[in-house]
Motif scaffolding. Structure first.
Motif, PDB file in Angstrom:
ATOM      1  N   VAL A 125       0.841  -1.193   0.000  1.00 54.96           N
ATOM      2  CA  VAL A 125       0.000   0.000   0.000  1.00 54.96           C
ATOM      3  C   VAL A 125       0.878   1.245   0.000  1.00 54.96           C
ATOM      4  O   VAL A 125       2.014   1.227   0.449  1.00 54.96           O
ATOM      5  CB  VAL A 125      -0.955   0.036   1.216  1.00 54.96           C
ATOM      6  CG1 VAL A 125      -1.910  -1.138   1.190  1.00 54.96           C
ATOM      7  CG2 VAL A 125      -0.175   0.062   2.526  1.00 54.96           C
ATOM      8  N   ARG A 126       0.314   2.298  -0.523  1.00 54.05           N
ATOM      9  CA  ARG A 126       0.926   3.624  -0.470  1.00 54.05           C
ATOM     10  C   ARG A 126      -0.058   4.582   0.180  1.00 54.05           C
ATOM     11  O   ARG A 126      -1.277   4.383   0.094  1.00 54.05           O
ATOM     12  CB  ARG A 126       1.277   4.122  -1.873  1.00 54.05           C
ATOM     13  CG  ARG A 126       2.415   3.383  -2.554  1.00 54.05           C
ATOM     14  CD  ARG A 126       2.660   3.962  -3.942  1.00 54.05           C
ATOM     15  NE  ARG A 126       3.757   3.314  -4.636  1.00 54.05           N
ATOM     16  CZ  ARG A 126       5.029   3.702  -4.558  1.00 54.05           C
ATOM     17  NH1 ARG A 126       5.343   4.744  -3.809  1.00 54.05           N
ATOM     18  NH2 ARG A 126       5.981   3.060  -5.221  1.00 54.05           N
ATOM     19  N   GLY A 127       0.458   5.612   0.809  1.00 56.59           N
ATOM     20  CA  GLY A 127      -0.406   6.594   1.445  1.00 56.59           C
ATOM     21  C   GLY A 127       0.232   7.974   1.402  1.00 56.59           C
ATOM     22  O   GLY A 127       1.443   8.116   1.259  1.00 56.59           O
ATOM     23  N   ALA A 184     -10.994   3.688   4.351  1.00 58.14           N
ATOM     24  CA  ALA A 184     -11.478   5.046   4.077  1.00 58.14           C
ATOM     25  C   ALA A 184     -12.386   5.554   5.189  1.00 58.14           C
ATOM     26  O   ALA A 184     -12.434   6.758   5.453  1.00 58.14           O
ATOM     27  CB  ALA A 184     -12.202   5.084   2.733  1.00 58.14           C
ATOM     28  N   TYR A 187     -10.019   6.951   8.419  1.00 60.29           N
ATOM     29  CA  TYR A 187      -8.923   7.913   8.268  1.00 60.29           C
ATOM     30  C   TYR A 187      -8.820   8.851   9.472  1.00 60.29           C
ATOM     31  O   TYR A 187      -7.726   9.105   9.987  1.00 60.29           O
ATOM     32  CB  TYR A 187      -9.119   8.734   6.992  1.00 60.29           C
ATOM     33  CG  TYR A 187      -8.779   7.995   5.711  1.00 60.29           C
ATOM     34  CD1 TYR A 187      -8.188   6.745   5.743  1.00 60.29           C
ATOM     35  CD2 TYR A 187      -9.044   8.545   4.463  1.00 60.29           C
ATOM     36  CE1 TYR A 187      -7.880   6.062   4.572  1.00 60.29           C
ATOM     37  CE2 TYR A 187      -8.727   7.881   3.287  1.00 60.29           C
ATOM     38  CZ  TYR A 187      -8.157   6.637   3.355  1.00 60.29           C
ATOM     39  OH  TYR A 187      -7.844   5.973   2.193  1.00 60.29           O
ATOM     40  N   ASN A 216      -5.268   9.697   1.430  1.00 59.68           N
ATOM     41  CA  ASN A 216      -5.561   8.503   0.645  1.00 59.68           C
ATOM     42  C   ASN A 216      -4.574   7.399   0.996  1.00 59.68           C
ATOM     43  O   ASN A 216      -3.405   7.659   1.289  1.00 59.68           O
ATOM     44  CB  ASN A 216      -5.465   8.802  -0.859  1.00 59.68           C
ATOM     45  CG  ASN A 216      -5.851   7.608  -1.704  1.00 59.68           C
ATOM     46  OD1 ASN A 216      -6.877   6.981  -1.471  1.00 59.68           O
ATOM     47  ND2 ASN A 216      -5.036   7.279  -2.677  1.00 59.68           N
ATOM     48  N   SER A 218      -3.673   3.895  -1.023  1.00 59.93           N
ATOM     49  CA  SER A 218      -3.967   3.249  -2.306  1.00 59.93           C
ATOM     50  C   SER A 218      -3.257   1.911  -2.414  1.00 59.93           C
ATOM     51  O   SER A 218      -2.264   1.649  -1.731  1.00 59.93           O
ATOM     52  CB  SER A 218      -3.547   4.158  -3.466  1.00 59.93           C
ATOM     53  OG  SER A 218      -2.154   4.427  -3.406  1.00 59.93           O
ATOM     54  N   LEU A 219      -3.784   1.077  -3.324  1.00 59.88           N
ATOM     55  CA  LEU A 219      -3.251  -0.245  -3.604  1.00 59.88           C
ATOM     56  C   LEU A 219      -2.534  -0.227  -4.950  1.00 59.88           C
ATOM     57  O   LEU A 219      -2.714   0.689  -5.749  1.00 59.88           O
ATOM     58  CB  LEU A 219      -4.387  -1.269  -3.637  1.00 59.88           C
ATOM     59  CG  LEU A 219      -5.164  -1.467  -2.333  1.00 59.88           C
ATOM     60  CD1 LEU A 219      -6.410  -2.292  -2.596  1.00 59.88           C
ATOM     61  CD2 LEU A 219      -4.312  -2.128  -1.286  1.00 59.88           C
ATOM     62  N   ASP A 221      -1.817  -1.016  -8.867  1.00 57.28           N
ATOM     63  CA  ASP A 221      -2.784  -0.957  -9.970  1.00 57.28           C
ATOM     64  C   ASP A 221      -3.422  -2.316 -10.254  1.00 57.28           C
ATOM     65  O   ASP A 221      -4.634  -2.408 -10.490  1.00 57.28           O
ATOM     66  CB  ASP A 221      -2.099  -0.440 -11.236  1.00 57.28           C
ATOM     67  CG  ASP A 221      -1.676   1.011 -11.103  1.00 57.28           C
ATOM     68  OD1 ASP A 221      -2.249   1.694 -10.229  1.00 57.28           O
ATOM     69  OD2 ASP A 221      -0.798   1.455 -11.854  1.00 57.28           O
ATOM     70  N   GLU A 224      -6.073  -3.067  -7.677  1.00 55.57           N
ATOM     71  CA  GLU A 224      -7.257  -2.234  -7.876  1.00 55.57           C
ATOM     72  C   GLU A 224      -8.100  -2.737  -9.045  1.00 55.57           C
ATOM     73  O   GLU A 224      -9.337  -2.687  -8.995  1.00 55.57           O
ATOM     74  CB  GLU A 224      -6.833  -0.788  -8.100  1.00 55.57           C
ATOM     75  CG  GLU A 224      -6.255  -0.117  -6.856  1.00 55.57           C
ATOM     76  CD  GLU A 224      -5.945   1.342  -7.088  1.00 55.57           C
ATOM     77  OE1 GLU A 224      -6.016   1.775  -8.262  1.00 55.57           O
ATOM     78  OE2 GLU A 224      -5.639   2.034  -6.114  1.00 55.57           O
ATOM     79  N   ASP A 228     -11.962  -3.909  -8.958  1.00 50.32           N
ATOM     80  CA  ASP A 228     -12.981  -3.372  -9.867  1.00 50.32           C
ATOM     81  C   ASP A 228     -13.774  -4.499 -10.528  1.00 50.32           C
ATOM     82  O   ASP A 228     -14.999  -4.414 -10.669  1.00 50.32           O
ATOM     83  CB  ASP A 228     -12.322  -2.500 -10.932  1.00 50.32           C
ATOM     84  CG  ASP A 228     -11.761  -1.209 -10.350  1.00 50.32           C
ATOM     85  OD1 ASP A 228     -12.195  -0.849  -9.245  1.00 50.32           O
ATOM     86  OD2 ASP A 228     -10.893  -0.596 -10.989  1.00 50.32           O
TER      87      ASP A 228
END
Length: 341
Positions: A125-127, A184, A187, A216, A218-219, A221, A224, A228
């Motif tokens: 993960v990134r944040g 989310a 936070y 944020n 994020s995961l 790509d 993600e 989806d």
């Protein structure tokens, strides 16, 4: 102008600091000029003024206008042995420290952080987000961070502060054991927990962590994209109904493009074939359900039996084997001699 007037003109009579520009600590440019005893020290709101004599922190002044004398410089007076309030110039380094909040400082993960997610397993993960900090203890901050520089800006220490925040948040996310899909909604709570956890480390530097905001997390790509796809399947619901709808849409689009050429014709044929296969599957499913329910199956139609003595399909012979006469098509007996063929 006499020598005394020249020397008097070199003495500093007003000490103040107006410009900030993101500066946390500013050293007043006294150089070799001596400070006049009785000079005015102006400290504005969200500022603190510190006097350093020969490398030793002596006196600290808060907001207000101060007249420098032996009464309000007790430590400096003691060091210089001004026992009787001798009104003489003195030399001292003066530092202004901003105690205002420095907001909109950025933090973010330079590299992905690996955590164990309860739903997805091991993921990266990134944040990123922002934080706010201010000087809580000017004297301690001057000793621990500033040193002997001319000035100190937030850019000089944000790298170190950012690494502390990223480390703390990574630890909190791992301990919370909350799925990344649900982060989310957490936070704000994670930001408050980060402040509580980091406050002692910031206080050791003379700082106060005012706030931490997570914008944020994020995961990668590829993860993600899989999420989806999974969401699309959940939204579709009944896949059988979804496929019917998609096929009907394809047939309609093909019908609305009569001049689509070979490509359009091929698309229409493909959609028709798919529709036929789907209808066959539906019929098979209907028959299977009826069989399970014990309902009688519709009898399969058999081809009609040929009439007795009537015409039969040709056996491939063109002449009678008895008399050699030419045979009529679809005739079982010779029309000349009556022999059975």
């Amino acid at each position: 102008m006499g020598l005394f007037d020249f020397i008097k003109g070199q003495l500093i009579e007003v000490i103040e600091w107006l410009d900030d520009r993101g500066i946390m600590v500013y050293r007043f440019p006294a150089h070799d000029n001596a400070i006049k005893m009785g000079a005015k020290l102006i400290v504005r709101e969200s500022q603190a003024a510190l006097f350093v004599n020969e490398g030793q922190l002596t006196d600290v002044f808060g907001p207000g206008t101060h007249t420098l004398s032996t009464q309000n410089l007790p430590v400096l007076t003691t060091l210089n042995s001004w026992k009787y309030g001798f009104n003489s110039p003195f030399k001292s380094d003066v530092y202004f420290v901003s105690t205002a909040n420095f907001t909109d400082l950025k933090w973010g993960t330079m590299n992905p952080v690996i955590i164990r997610d309860p739903e997805f397993g091991m993921i990266r993960v990134r944040g990123f987000g922002t934080y706010a900090v201010k000087v809580g203890d000017p004297a301690l901050f001057l000793k621990e961070i500033f040193g002997t520089k001319q000035e100190l800006t937030t850019a000089a220490i944000t790298g170190y502060l950012k690494s502390m925040i990223v480390s703390s948040l990574s630890d909190l996310i791992g301990e919370a054991k909350v799925s990344v899909a649900d982060l989310a909604s957490s936070y704000d709570e994670l930001g408050k927990l980060a402040i509580d956890k980091l406050q002692p480390r910031f206080a050791a530097l003379g700082l106060t962590l005012s706030g931490v905001t997570i914008e944020n997390i994020s995961l990668p790509d590829e993860v993600e994209k899989m999420i989806d796809k999974r969401s699309s399947m959940n939204i579709a619901g009944n896949l059988d109904q979804y496929m019917k709808f998609q096929t009907a849409e394809a047939i309609r689009d093909a019908a609305n493009q009569p001049d689509g050429g070979i490509a359009g014709t091929g698309a229409g044929l493909g959609a028709g074939m798919a529709m036929g296969q789907m209808m066959a599957q539906m019929l098979n499913q209907t028959a299977a359900r009826a069989a399970e329910a014990g309902q009688p199956q519709p009898a399969q139609q058999q081809p009609p039996a040929p009439p007795a003595g009537g015409s039969q399909p040709s056996t491939g012979k063109k002449f009678c084997s008895e008399c050699g006469s030419k045979l009529a098509e679809n005739v079982k007996f010779c029309s000349e001699c009556g022999s059975k063929i």
